[in-house]
Design an enzyme around this catalytic site. Structure first.
Site, PDB file in Angstrom:
ATOM      1  N   SER A 257      46.001  48.122  45.186  1.00  0.00           N
ATOM      2  CA  SER A 257      44.563  48.147  45.430  1.00  0.00           C
ATOM      3  C   SER A 257      43.946  46.883  44.845  1.00  0.00           C
ATOM      4  O   SER A 257      44.640  46.048  44.273  1.00  0.00           O
ATOM      5  CB  SER A 257      43.950  49.372  44.771  1.00  0.00           C
ATOM      6  OG  SER A 257      43.983  49.197  43.363  1.00  0.00           O
ATOM      7  N   LYS A 258      42.642  46.803  44.992  1.00  0.00           N
ATOM      8  CA  LYS A 258      41.908  45.633  44.484  1.00  0.00           C
ATOM      9  C   LYS A 258      42.178  45.388  42.999  1.00  0.00           C
ATOM     10  O   LYS A 258      42.136  44.258  42.529  1.00  0.00           O
ATOM     11  CB  LYS A 258      40.402  45.862  44.672  1.00  0.00           C
ATOM     12  CG  LYS A 258      39.919  45.384  46.023  1.00  0.00           C
ATOM     13  CD  LYS A 258      38.406  45.357  46.020  1.00  0.00           C
ATOM     14  CE  LYS A 258      37.900  46.173  47.180  1.00  0.00           C
ATOM     15  NZ  LYS A 258      36.720  46.928  47.023  1.00  0.00           N
ATOM     16  N   ARG A 259      42.416  46.489  42.319  1.00  0.00           N
ATOM     17  CA  ARG A 259      42.721  46.408  40.888  1.00  0.00           C
ATOM     18  C   ARG A 259      43.875  45.429  40.610  1.00  0.00           C
ATOM     19  O   ARG A 259      43.963  44.821  39.565  1.00  0.00           O
ATOM     20  CB  ARG A 259      43.133  47.819  40.444  1.00  0.00           C
ATOM     21  CG  ARG A 259      43.060  48.162  39.010  1.00  0.00           C
ATOM     22  CD  ARG A 259      43.037  49.680  38.857  1.00  0.00           C
ATOM     23  NE  ARG A 259      44.080  50.351  39.634  1.00  0.00           N
ATOM     24  CZ  ARG A 259      45.343  50.475  39.245  1.00  0.00           C
ATOM     25  NH1 ARG A 259      45.739  49.975  38.104  1.00  0.00           N
ATOM     26  NH2 ARG A 259      46.220  51.119  40.003  1.00  0.00           N
TER      27      ARG A 259
END
Ligand code: GLU
Length: 515
Positions: A257-259
């Site tokens: 994910s963006k994380r």
């Protein structure tokens, strides 16, 4: 029946690599089966959807070579295919008809419960150890109550009655999957008649667009029983087949994910990964050929891909593997083709300028000998030939094109800046260093322009270097003088590409640093 797959992205952000892989699997399966690949834009979330993200989707699909048979045309106006419009925001009237049908047949109802009330309910359920679900309260409203509420303009949503039952479907990747819908309450399928929601629109569209196979991320599995019940309620024959492809995981084995940083396809394009490498990398995120092969072209995959060879377990997004695959494709390139690919990166780094407009440039390139480029820092005109020689020096070790300017910037500079200490090989004295450079200068100045090539330079310099007790004494200072770098291509190759004049000039400049 002709296979029809669809890629149904929501344009609420950039096309990330996970979604690009979903597009690829849909594309490949359709091609393999001689079917049709549809792109449908799921932009029912008006606030979060944007045309810019839509454009990002289309340009990346095009860059990857995933041509769609039906869908909006390249993102612009117009579309191809007879089941359009292919943007959900343009299909409101179609959905409205089906929503009204469900309401009329009492398979759906208006729900007036407010968010605070629902929230309290959910908390109460959670405290009793139950999964939060809607209790079905508004199902019991009388016709009069409902009409009064609507007339008064009370905020309402449309809920679909989720009959409690066990639903089983055969997933093409995971085998039989059973869900018990008694655990979830009635679901919201529209905020109002003009604003239908995902689970509903997807069912209507997959039916109207004659989709045969739904290939999508594992995160959608729980939506499948809801969608199947909606199909049943709407009277759509249930002929859809499902294939839920494994999650893409980051190296820490949590969902990518963006994380974990920027995973947009655009990022990889900008960093100089080739589309064929990205395709090759993406297909291996879940699919395997059943043997040791790792390199596949899009063309080949259209023949070989199969859903049977997609595994269930999460697929780890391994950047090193992408680098390796990209390096492989970079090495396959003809050096002029590679130079053309490297040019935007040199421009971006402020090292190179292109002369003339596109038309002139094509002409320049055709007549080969001309100089369609200018080295920004020196104002010197250069041709593709020169750039091809420069990239060829790095072709073996390059992992992505964005690395190139930094590796080769010394070819595009007038004066090199480096600390004079860098010139020193091991613990030789300053005098030895100076005499080493003088020796190189002497040897090089005797080489005629006509013989100025790697082979000759290597012969001459190596001979001298071997005669010394450590060849680094000659070769290290020379290489640093030419490149200004701790690590670079070797001195013979670099000198050959730089040419006699610049080579001698750089050796002189190095000597000047010492004096
Ligand atoms: N619009 C959905 C998404 O982007 C598509 C889900 C589906 O393929 O049904 O996740």
């Amino acid at each position: 029946m002709k296979v029809r797959t669809r890629f149904a992205p929501s344009p609420t952000g950039p096309l990330h690599m996970g979604n690009a892989r979903t597009a690829l699997f849909n594309f490949l399966f359709a091609r393999k089966e001689g079917g049709v690949f549809v792109v449908r834009i799921e932009d029912t979330d008006k606030e979060r959807s944007s045309k810019a993200w839509e454009q990002d989707l289309f340009s990346n699909l095009q860059w990857l070579g995933l041509e769609w048979d039906e869908g909006p045309m390249g993102g612009g106006s117009g579309e191809k295919g007879k089941y359009g419009p292919y943007r959900q925001s343009e299909r409101t009237e179609i959905y409205k008809g089906y929503l009204e049908k469900l309401l009329k047949e009492k398979k759906a109802y208006w729900c007036f419960c407010q968010p605070e009330e629902l929230e309290a309910q959910h908390q109460d359920q959670a405290s009793r150890g139950e999964a939060p679900h809607y209790t079905g309260k508004c199902r019991a409203l009388t016709k009069e109550q409902k009409e009064r509420n609507l007339k008064e303009g009370k905020p309402a949503v449309v809920r679909f009655i989720l009959e409690p039952k066990k639903i089983t479907f055969k997933d093409l990747i995971r085998g039989e999957i059973t869900f018990d819908t008694s655990l979830s309450g009635d679901i919201v399928i529209a905020k109002d008649l003009q604003t239908p929601l995902y689970n509903f629109t997807v069912v209507v569209d997959d039916h109207i667009m004659q989709i045969t196979h739904v290939i999508r991320g594992e995160d959608h599995i729980a939506n499948t029983p809801k969608q199947m019940l909606l199909q049943e309620a709407l009277g759509f024959p249930s002929k859809l087949q499902y294939a839920h492809i494994p999650l893409v995981l980051a190296e820490d084995r949590t969902k990518l994910s963006k994380r974990h940083g920027d995973n947009s396809t655009t990022r990889f394009k900008k960093e100089g990964y080739l589309p064929e490498a990205v395709i090759n990398f993406l297909v291996l995120l879940g699919w395997n050929p059943g043997d040791e092969r790792e390199i596949f072209s899009l063309q080949q995959l259209q023949k070989e891909f199969s859903l049977e060879r997609v595994h269930k377990g999460g697929a780890v997004f391994n950047l090193k593997r992408l680098d390796w695959i990209n390096g492989f494709y970079l090495r396959q390139k003809d050096k002029k083709a590679l130079a053309l690919l490297a040019i935007p990166f040199l421009k971006e780094a402020g090292l190179l300028e292109e002369n003339g407009n596109d038309k002139q440039k094509k002409f320049f390139l055709r007549i080969q000998k001309s100089q369609p480029y200018t080295i920004k820092k020196t104002g010197e005109g250069i041709g593709l030939e020169f750039l091809a020689e420069v990239v060829a020096l790095y072709q073996e070790r390059l992992r992505k094109l964005s690395e190139f300017p930094e590796l080769a910037d010394f070819f595009f500079k007038k004066d090199l800046e480096y600390p004079k200490e860098l010139l020193r090989w091991k613990d030789i004295t300053e005098e030895e260093l100076l005499s080493s450079l003088t020796k190189s200068e002497e040897l090089l100045s005797f080489v005629e322009e006509g013989h100025w090539n790697k082979k000759t330079l290597e012969q001459i310099l190596l001979k001298q270097a071997e005669a010394m007790k450590d060849r680094g004494t000659l070769l290290w200072p020379l290489r640093v003088a030419l490149t200004g770098k701790k690590a670079s291509a070797g001195p013979f190759e670099v000198a050959a590409v730089l040419g006699k004049e610049k080579t001698l000039q750089r050796v002189k400049q190095a000597k000047a640093k010492l004096q």
